[in-house]
Design an enzyme around this catalytic site. Structure first.
Site, PDB file in Angstrom:
ATOM      1  N   LYS A 120       0.866  -1.162   0.043  1.00 48.67           N
ATOM      2  CA  LYS A 120      -0.026  -0.005  -0.028  1.00 48.67           C
ATOM      3  C   LYS A 120       0.770   1.239  -0.018  1.00 48.67           C
ATOM      4  CE  LYS A 120      -3.785   2.551   0.410  1.00 48.67           C
ATOM      5  NZ  LYS A 120      -4.335   2.879  -0.780  1.00 48.67           N
ATOM      6  N   ALA A 124     -12.358   4.922  -3.608  1.00 47.59           N
ATOM      7  CA  ALA A 124     -11.790   6.334  -3.017  1.00 47.59           C
ATOM      8  C   ALA A 124     -11.259   6.125  -1.644  1.00 47.59           C
ATOM      9  CB  ALA A 124     -12.740   7.353  -3.295  1.00 47.59           C
ATOM     10  N   CYS A 148      -2.437   8.594  -7.814  1.00 47.38           N
ATOM     11  CA  CYS A 148      -3.906   8.180  -7.360  1.00 47.38           C
ATOM     12  C   CYS A 148      -4.515   9.375  -7.894  1.00 47.38           C
ATOM     13  CB  CYS A 148      -3.902   8.279  -5.930  1.00 47.38           C
ATOM     14  SG  CYS A 148      -5.101   8.146  -5.108  1.00 47.38           S
ATOM     15  N   LYS A 168       4.847   5.165 -11.075  1.00 49.69           N
ATOM     16  CA  LYS A 168       3.538   4.689 -11.700  1.00 49.69           C
ATOM     17  C   LYS A 168       2.869   6.000 -12.052  1.00 49.69           C
ATOM     18  CE  LYS A 168      -0.307   1.673 -10.170  1.00 49.69           C
ATOM     19  NZ  LYS A 168      -0.783   0.874  -9.103  1.00 49.69           N
ATOM     20  N   VAL A 228      -0.989   1.403 -15.894  1.00 52.59           N
ATOM     21  CA  VAL A 228      -1.306   2.782 -15.142  1.00 52.59           C
ATOM     22  C   VAL A 228      -2.081   2.554 -13.660  1.00 52.59           C
ATOM     23  CG1 VAL A 228      -1.728   3.812 -17.219  1.00 52.59           C
ATOM     24  CG2 VAL A 228      -3.621   2.287 -16.072  1.00 52.59           C
ATOM     25  N   GLY A 272     -10.066  -2.777 -12.858  1.00 55.21           N
ATOM     26  CA  GLY A 272     -10.773  -3.829 -13.207  1.00 55.21           C
ATOM     27  C   GLY A 272     -10.957  -4.052 -14.731  1.00 55.21           C
ATOM     28  N   GLY A 295      -3.485  -2.918 -14.612  1.00 54.84           N
ATOM     29  CA  GLY A 295      -4.904  -2.385 -14.982  1.00 54.84           C
ATOM     30  C   GLY A 295      -5.883  -3.453 -15.742  1.00 54.84           C
ATOM     31  N   GLY A 296      -6.521  -4.044 -14.914  1.00 57.56           N
ATOM     32  CA  GLY A 296      -7.533  -4.946 -15.384  1.00 57.56           C
ATOM     33  C   GLY A 296      -7.104  -6.135 -15.729  1.00 57.56           C
ATOM     34  N   GLY A 341      -4.396  -6.459  -9.558  1.00 59.31           N
ATOM     35  CA  GLY A 341      -5.103  -5.907  -8.219  1.00 59.31           C
ATOM     36  C   GLY A 341      -6.433  -6.645  -8.134  1.00 59.31           C
TER      37      GLY A 341
HETATM   38  O1  RRO Z   1      -5.599   5.022  -1.582  1.00 59.36           O
HETATM   39  C1  RRO Z   1      -6.396   5.275  -2.667  1.00 59.36           C
HETATM   40  O2  RRO Z   1      -7.489   5.663  -2.516  1.00 59.36           O
HETATM   41  C2  RRO Z   1      -5.741   4.992  -4.066  1.00 59.36           C
HETATM   42  C3  RRO Z   1      -4.332   5.383  -4.327  1.00 59.36           C
HETATM   43 BR1  RRO Z   1      -3.256   5.588  -3.037  1.00 59.36          BR
HETATM   44  C4  RRO Z   1      -4.190   4.846  -5.703  1.00 59.36           C
HETATM   45  O3  RRO Z   1      -2.931   5.277  -5.863  1.00 59.36           O
HETATM   46  N1  RRO Z   1      -5.101   4.657  -6.642  1.00 59.36           N
HETATM   47  C5  RRO Z   1      -6.364   4.337  -6.029  1.00 59.36           C
HETATM   48  O4  RRO Z   1      -7.085   4.097  -7.026  1.00 59.36           O
HETATM   49  N2  RRO Z   1      -6.587   4.476  -4.995  1.00 59.36           N
END
Ligand code: RRO
EC number: 1.3.-.-
Length: 294
Positions: A48, A73, A126, A160, A186, A212, A238-239, A260
């Site tokens: 994370k 989010a 992000c 990233k 991405v 996804g 990504g997906g 992911g």
């Molecule tokens: O923690 C988030 O809300 C988050 C992060 Br750090 C990121 O890099 N990408 C994302 O979709 N959520």
């Protein structure tokens, strides 16, 4: 379907066990869950994102399922420096520490806490974090400076990127100029949903990031674009949810991939994909990386 061999050398400076890493943010806030994903077949894991201050994240709802994926989010929730102890037992494993900051100096500070990281992944992408992530990662100068400062810690630096830009090649080149060892393409795509019952946005933060299968074509296009623009390895993200997706990413130009959202469907995704992707008689992955370029 083509089958490939396991990697025989480091990829982007990291000795990966196969071509698939756990993507940042997915089960990555405890050392135990990272270790579990390595035991379940991940070739490497990304933590994370860790920042200069501990933060609790955005108000909920913070994660919603949508057709073809998820919108999150979370709001960069992280324990900051306390994470150092959390991952100490993983020393020597292929653990890439994802870090963020609001300035190059903050990126440098966070990097200085993790001398045992196999590499750093800079979160400049992000899509819903004021002052962090994509809000600064759309600026090529900032991307170059953040990369330069983290590079002084003498570890591989992966950067990233966000797909939410007009030309991802410009940002990729800025990272390369800063000394990046790889580009990760991405992060999630900025998105939202509205509840027609409530007449209000569904997410507590209004906007979030779509991940996804719905974003796989965007990720493939981003990797394809970057492969023409930079000379460093690209990690596709990504997906991705199948061995064929991994091959497609490689043909676009990816040397490895991160997975992911597919973990929400199967925690065994790495070993399931590996069963289809690898054969001892397979071809070296390098033979197909970028082969789709016309
Ligand atoms: O923690 C988030 O809300 C988050 C992060 Br750090 C990121 O890099 N990408 C994302 O979709 N959520």
């Amino acid at each position: 379907m083509i089958q490939i061999k396991l990697p025989e050398e480091e990829i982007a400076g990291v000795p990966l066990r196969n071509h698939m890493l756990l993507a940042a943010g997915i089960l990555g806030t405890t050392g135990a869950s990272l270790k579990r994903m390595l035991n379940l077949g991940a070739g490497g894991v990304v933590t994370k994102s860790i920042g200069p201050k501990a933060i609790p994240g955005h108000h909920g709802p913070a994660l919603i399922p949508v057709d073809g994926g998820l919108i999150n989010a979370m709001g960069l929730p992280n324990p900051s420096k306390d994470f150092v102890e959390e991952i100490a037992p993983l020393k020597g494993e292929p653990v890439v520490v994802s870090i963020f900051g609001g300035t190059p100096e903050e990126f440098g500070t966070v990097a200085s806490w993790f001398p045992d990281a196999a590499a750093f992944e800079l979160n400049l992408s992000c899509p819903h974090a004021e002052g962090y992530g994509a809000s600064i990662g759309v600026n090529p100068r900032v991307v170059r400076e953040c990369t330069e400062i983290v590079k002084t810690y003498n570890k591989p630096v992966w950067v990233k990127l966000t797909p939410n830009v007009t030309d991802i090649k410009i940002i990729g080149k800025a990272a390369e100029e800063g000394g990046a060892d790889a580009i990760v393409a991405v992060n999630t795509v900025k998105a939202m949903r509205i509840s027609t019952e409530l007449r209000r946005p569904v997410l507590g933060n209004v906007f979030g990031g779509l991940s996804g299968q719905a974003i796989f074509p965007i990720a493939v296009r981003s990797v394809y674009d970057l492969y023409d623009a930079v000379d460093i390895p690209i990690i596709g993200c990504g997906g991705i949810s199948s061995a064929d997706n991994v091959l497609e990413m490689m043909m676009a130009g990816a040397s490895a991939v991160e997975i992911g959202s597919a973990i929400h469907d199967s925690v065994n995704i790495f070993s399931e994909i590996a069963a289809d992707l690898y054969s001892k008689d397979g071809i070296p992955a390098e033979e197909i990386v970028g082969c789709a370029h016309v």
